[in-house]
Structures are given as C-alpha cells and as structure tokens.
Design a protein around this motif. Structure first.
Motif, PDB file in Angstrom:
ATOM      1  N   UNK A  29      -9.010  65.230  25.125  1.00 49.52           N
ATOM      2  CA  UNK A  29      -7.674  65.730  24.810  1.00 49.52           C
ATOM      3  C   UNK A  29      -7.793  67.229  24.554  1.00 49.52           C
ATOM      4  N   UNK A  30      -7.093  68.013  25.345  1.00 48.69           N
ATOM      5  CA  UNK A  30      -7.201  69.473  25.231  1.00 48.69           C
ATOM      6  C   UNK A  30      -6.320  70.030  24.123  1.00 48.69           C
ATOM      7  N   UNK A  31      -5.211  69.338  23.877  1.00 48.18           N
ATOM      8  CA  UNK A  31      -4.195  69.829  22.956  1.00 48.18           C
ATOM      9  C   UNK A  31      -3.561  68.639  22.274  1.00 48.18           C
ATOM     10  N   UNK A  32      -3.477  68.695  20.949  1.00 50.45           N
ATOM     11  CA  UNK A  32      -2.780  67.651  20.210  1.00 50.45           C
ATOM     12  C   UNK A  32      -1.727  68.288  19.341  1.00 50.45           C
ATOM     13  N   UNK A  33      -0.470  67.813  19.447  1.00 53.21           N
ATOM     14  CA  UNK A  33       0.604  68.441  18.701  1.00 53.21           C
ATOM     15  C   UNK A  33       1.576  67.440  18.115  1.00 53.21           C
ATOM     16  N   UNK A  34       2.087  67.786  16.924  1.00 53.68           N
ATOM     17  CA  UNK A  34       3.056  66.951  16.224  1.00 53.68           C
ATOM     18  C   UNK A  34       4.406  67.648  16.143  1.00 53.68           C
ATOM     19  N   UNK A  35       5.444  66.872  16.137  1.00 52.82           N
ATOM     20  CA  UNK A  35       6.814  67.356  15.998  1.00 52.82           C
ATOM     21  C   UNK A  35       7.003  68.185  14.733  1.00 52.82           C
ATOM     22  N   UNK A  36       6.210  67.922  13.712  1.00 51.46           N
ATOM     23  CA  UNK A  36       6.359  68.601  12.423  1.00 51.46           C
ATOM     24  C   UNK A  36       5.631  69.936  12.375  1.00 51.46           C
ATOM     25  N   UNK A  37       5.354  70.512  13.533  1.00 53.60           N
ATOM     26  CA  UNK A  37       4.776  71.861  13.644  1.00 53.60           C
ATOM     27  C   UNK A  37       3.302  71.900  13.264  1.00 53.60           C
ATOM     28  N   UNK A  38       2.562  70.894  13.691  1.00 50.74           N
ATOM     29  CA  UNK A  38       1.125  70.889  13.500  1.00 50.74           C
ATOM     30  C   UNK A  38       0.429  70.643  14.822  1.00 50.74           C
ATOM     31  N   UNK A  39      -0.607  71.429  15.121  1.00 49.11           N
ATOM     32  CA  UNK A  39      -1.302  71.274  16.397  1.00 49.11           C
ATOM     33  C   UNK A  39      -2.671  71.933  16.324  1.00 49.11           C
ATOM     34  N   UNK A  40      -3.515  71.586  17.269  1.00 44.44           N
ATOM     35  CA  UNK A  40      -4.775  72.275  17.491  1.00 44.44           C
ATOM     36  C   UNK A  40      -5.153  72.090  18.954  1.00 44.44           C
TER      37      UNK A  40
END
Length: 559
Positions: A399-410
């Motif tokens: 997984x290159x990118x993981x993001x949440x609707x609540x404005x969290x990602x890496x």
C-alpha cells in the motif's frame, strides 16, 4: 450547531488546569462503573480526569499492563515515549516513567524535554527496528522497539489520552488493546494498582534505563527521503504553519531552518487551555484541523488577494492530522485533499513506487478516491475506520498511501519503503507545498481538475452526541434494519457491515447506490456518533441521502 461556532474562545470556555490536575491525582476510578474503566477506542484510551476516566490509577494500571504485554510478545528493545501538549499529558508521562523505570524498561524520552508528534514516535520505532537500514525492517527477534504516545489527539483540553504502538510502529490492533485494557482493569480492581512497583519520578527520570532521544533531529533530518523539499524551496512556496498549540510547535521551525524553506510558524503559543482557539461546531474547544470552525483564524488569515502565504497548514495536538488552506481562504475538505494527493503522487511524482501496489482508503472516505484510482489504473483497498488497518500494507510496501476521511494519512518514501505506520500530519502538510512547487497548482486547483474529469461529489459528515449505550446500538447496526430497496431514488446496491478490502467489521453500517452512499457509526474517541454521506448527483440529492441515513439511525436508537 452551536451559536458561537467559529468564534474566539472566551474565559468561560476555558478549563481550570489546576483543578484538572488535582482530579488526576485525587479521583480514584471504580472499574465496576463502565465510564471509569480503561477502554481502548480507535486510538488508545481517552477520557477526562474530571470524569474519573483518565487518572493516575488508569495510567499506572495501563502502563503495568503494557509492560506485561510486551514481555509476553518478546518485545525487549527500547520503548519510545512521547507526549502532546494537553494538560494531562505531562502528569501521565511522569506516572508512566515511574512504572517503566521500576520495571527496568529501556525507555527513550525526548532529549529536549519537549513535545513529540505521533509520527515522530512511529518513525523512531521503525528506524530502531531497521526500517532505514540496508537489510530492512525486522518484525521478529530480540531487541524490537515499541512505544507509547500520551495524547487524546484533537480532543478538547480537558481530555487525556494514552495509546500503545507495538513494534510495527502503528496503532495497536484489537488483539493487543483488548488484552491491555482487560489486564489494566484487573489491576484497577480492588485497588491493586496501588501495589504496582514504581520509582518516584525525580529518581525515575535519572534511572540508567531512561535515556534521552532526539526525536525532532532524527525526524527532521530524514524528511527528504519522503518529500521533494527541493521543489518547495526552489519554487519559492511561502508556507504558514499553525501547530494549533500542539506538539509540532518546535518541529515547524526546525524544518524551516534545516531545509531552508520560506516557512513561518503562524502561532508558536502553547497553552493547555487553548485560549487562542475558535470554537468547534458544538461550542467546544477542539484542535480539529479539518474543521472550518476550529480553523477559522487561519482561514481568515488566508482570505483575500493579499494573503501572506501560498499554502497555510494546521495540525492537531499530536500532529497526526493535517489541514490545508489555500490562497482563496478555503479549508480543503479532507476528502478533496486526499484525492488530490493521490492523483499527484501516483501521476509521476513517485516513479520508484511499485506499479502494482494498492491505495488505501477508509470505508467512509470519498468515492472520488476510487474514481481517481481507477483512472490511474490502481486498485483500492477499502478498510474500516482506524489507521491500524493500513499498517500491514504500508510495512510491506503493498500500500503506497493510506488515508482517512478525518484528515489522517501517510505514504511511502521515494524508494518505496515504509515512512510511518501512524498518521503523519507534517508530511501531508508539506506535500501540499510540494504539489504547488512542482506543478504550479495548489491542491485545491488539482482537485478542481479531478472534478472536471471524474464528476463533482457532495460530501457531508454529521456529528451528534450519543450515550455509550446508543454507541453500542449503532456499532451493531444490521443490514436488516434498512428495509428500503431504494436510497434517494436510486436502487440500493449494497448494505455493508464488513469492509470490502479486508472483511473486517466496520462497527456500523454502509449503504450504497451507483451514485451515492451513507455510513453510520459511533465515534471511537468521543461520546458522539457520525453519519457520513456522499452524492455524485447534486447537493439536493445529498440532502435526501442524509435524511434517509438519519431516519435509519433514529429508528435504531428508538428501538
């Protein structure tokens, strides 16, 4: 919506810090009362000392449980300990160190005696376990590191939080948190926590097993491995960074100095009352950098043709979340920014990333992400709410990118290695400036281009207070409770209680059609429930979807 949402906090909105700290030591929880037990949500145990939900006893018991858990797992390397700027974080850190020192745990604390963003702790764990070494990350064997972050994230000033990150560097999974919580509550029962071995803090902090670690220097120095900082500097991007009184306060200045960026720390103040904040939607002080109400001051600063910065950013108290404000004064919807970031990163900005890797999104994030991914020829892995679900894919590089609707990602480093396995609001904020420096377009302009190609969506999230009993009801919503065959005039295509990406329970319900969806679930961090909805038809259609969702939730709570 509170009548003063988005307006500056007033004296009556501020906590009494001395009273709160007194409650931390004076109030003793009764584990027979549900509200006073140790309970791990989506990101650790949270509560207020004033409610007897986050007190000295809780931290003694939880730390002792973590000591036992890591021993049972064979984790015998250093434990990295970080804190944010909440009033309860300092006392909780001291309590934890007293227990850790007595157990002779190799504990690493901030060398500067300052605050530590969650992503810096995650990065430290991973580096200690070999993430940056030629041989790569170790996941087994002797000497593995783990960590504790003392933070309730964006929660109001009266709250405290305590979360455990195992050797994979991300939020602990339910197998670990269930065990830790159960053991902690056993230790609380009958006052057994009073017999946990401790070393007085003044002696504990000088113990040979408690060693300094320069989280900030290590994190800041490694940023070029995950970001194109040359593009920001050479593009002359002017950045205004607002840490919102959180743990990133010193990091932004260090980043500007070391990497020679035109970056100004908009507000360097730290105040455990957060007296400089504007009130959130419900009239509470909440450091939610995705909220237009909490971010009202930064939005005003950027509104108008003479805005002092090209990009302005905000973070929550532990800097694991991001907020992006562009030159027109608008705070980007987190979903819009996630879609723009994914489009940019996979559109040629990271040529070394594995071509067959997936893009991670949570079940309640915008379907625009799926449309963008399809246009890029990428697969999407849709998981329940909670960043822990992205950990395996980020670790492996699948997984290159993981993001949440609540404005969290890496996301991964340039060469496709893991950067952090917890949310990183700092790199997501800097990525916005990289996008502008490289393309000449702000993230909001990139999003506008995506809308032209993929269609416009209307997205909303509704928050409402809920009791623990109501939250439990919503957690167990069933597809059978949706008797309709249509949603806002469209045929229902799915009624989901499990995430398509991994089959894990979503702790709520998601209903889909060809052009719309809604999801309902209880918050894992506060006593509220959330309804998410999206339509690719119109704003009016979104209102119909929201009405249908509200009806489902109301009927469930009434029964």
């Amino acid at each position: 919506m509170h009548e003063r949402a988005g307006t500056p906090a007033q004296s009556q909105d501020l906590i009494d810090v001395d009273s709160l700290l007194g409650d931390y030591y004076d109030r003793v929880p009764d584990p027979q009362i549900a509200e006073q037990r140790v309970v791990f949500g989506t990101s650790g145990h949270r509560g207020s000392a004033a409610d007897t939900a986050f007190n000295e006893a809780h931290i003694v018991a939880t730390t002792a449980a973590i000591v036992e858990y890591r021993a049972s797992q064979g984790t015998d390397g250093p434990l990295f300990l970080g804190i944010d700027t909440h009033a309860l974080s300092g006392p909780a850190m001291e309590t934890a160190i007293e227990v850790l020192a007595a157990a002779e745990i190799d504990t690493r604390v901030d060398a500067r005696g300052g605050f530590t963003p969650t992503p810096a702790v995650s990065r430290a764990i991973l580096v200690a376990n070999g993430a940056a070494s030629p041989t790569g990350l170790r996941t087994s064997g002797a000497g593995l590191a783990d960590g504790i972050v003392v933070t309730p994230s964006h929660n109001p000033p009266r709250d405290g939080g305590f979360k455990y990150n195992p050797p994979h560097g991300g939020p602990a999974g339910s197998d670990a948190t269930s065990w830790i919580a159960a053991r902690a509550n056993e230790i609380l029962t009958g006052g057994a926590w009073k017999h946990v071995k401790r070393v007085p803090y003044e002696r504990a902090k000088r113990a040979t097993c408690v060693q300094p670690y320069d989280f900030m220097a290590a994190y800041v120095a490694e940023l070029p491995s995950v970001l194109n900082l040359d593009a920001i500097r050479d593009g002359g991007v002017r950045i205004g960074a607002d840490p919102l009184g959180g743990a990133a306060v010193e990091y932004w200045g260090a980043i500007a100095e070391e990497h020679r960026l035109d970056l100004t720390v908009v507000n360097p103040n730290v105040d455990p009352r957060w007296s400089f904040m504007t009130l959130d939607w419900d009239g509470k002080i909440r450091m939610d950098c995705s909220s237009p109400y909490a971010m009202a001051s930064l939005r005003t600063l950027m509104d108008g043709g003479d805005a002092p910065y090209d990009i302005a950013t905000g973070n929550d108290a532990d800097a694991d979340r991001h907020g992006i404000v562009t030159r027109d004064g608008s705070l980007m919807n987190p979903n819009h920014y996630l879609a723009a970031a994914i489009s940019y990163l996979h559109g040629g900005a990271r040529p070394q990333w594995p071509a067959d890797a997936r893009i991670g999104k949570t079940l309640v994030s915008s379907s625009l992400i799926e449309r963008v991914a399809k246009s890029l020829g990428k697969q999407v892995e849709e998981v329940p709410v909670g960043f822990k679900w992205f950990v395996p894919g980020l670790l492996s590089g699948d997984v290159t990118f993981g993001g949440e609707e609540s404005a969290g990602a890496s996301f991964l480093t340039h060469d496709g290695r893991v950067w952090t396995t917890d949310k990183d609001g700092l790199i997501m904020c800097l990525l916005a400036s990289e996008m502008l420096g490289t393309t000449g377009k702000t993230p909001s302009q990139i999003h506008a281009g995506l809308v032209e190609d993929q269609g416009q969506s209307w997205y909303a999230r509704l928050d409402a207070t809920a009791t623990k009993a109501q939250k439990e009801t919503l957690k167990n919503l069933s597809p059978k409770q949706v008797r309709a065959t249509e949603l806002a005039g469209q045929e229902i295509t799915g009624k989901l209680t499990e995430a398509p990406g991994n089959g894990a329970a979503i702790g709520g319900l998601k209903v889909t059609t060809a052009d719309a969806w809604f999801a309902a679930r209880p918050s894992g961090t506060e006593d509220v429930y959330k309804i998410y909805a999206e339509s690719f038809v119109s704003a009016e259609h979104l209102e119909q979807v929201k009405d249908a969702a509200t009806k489902v939730v109301s009927e469930a709570l009434d029964n």
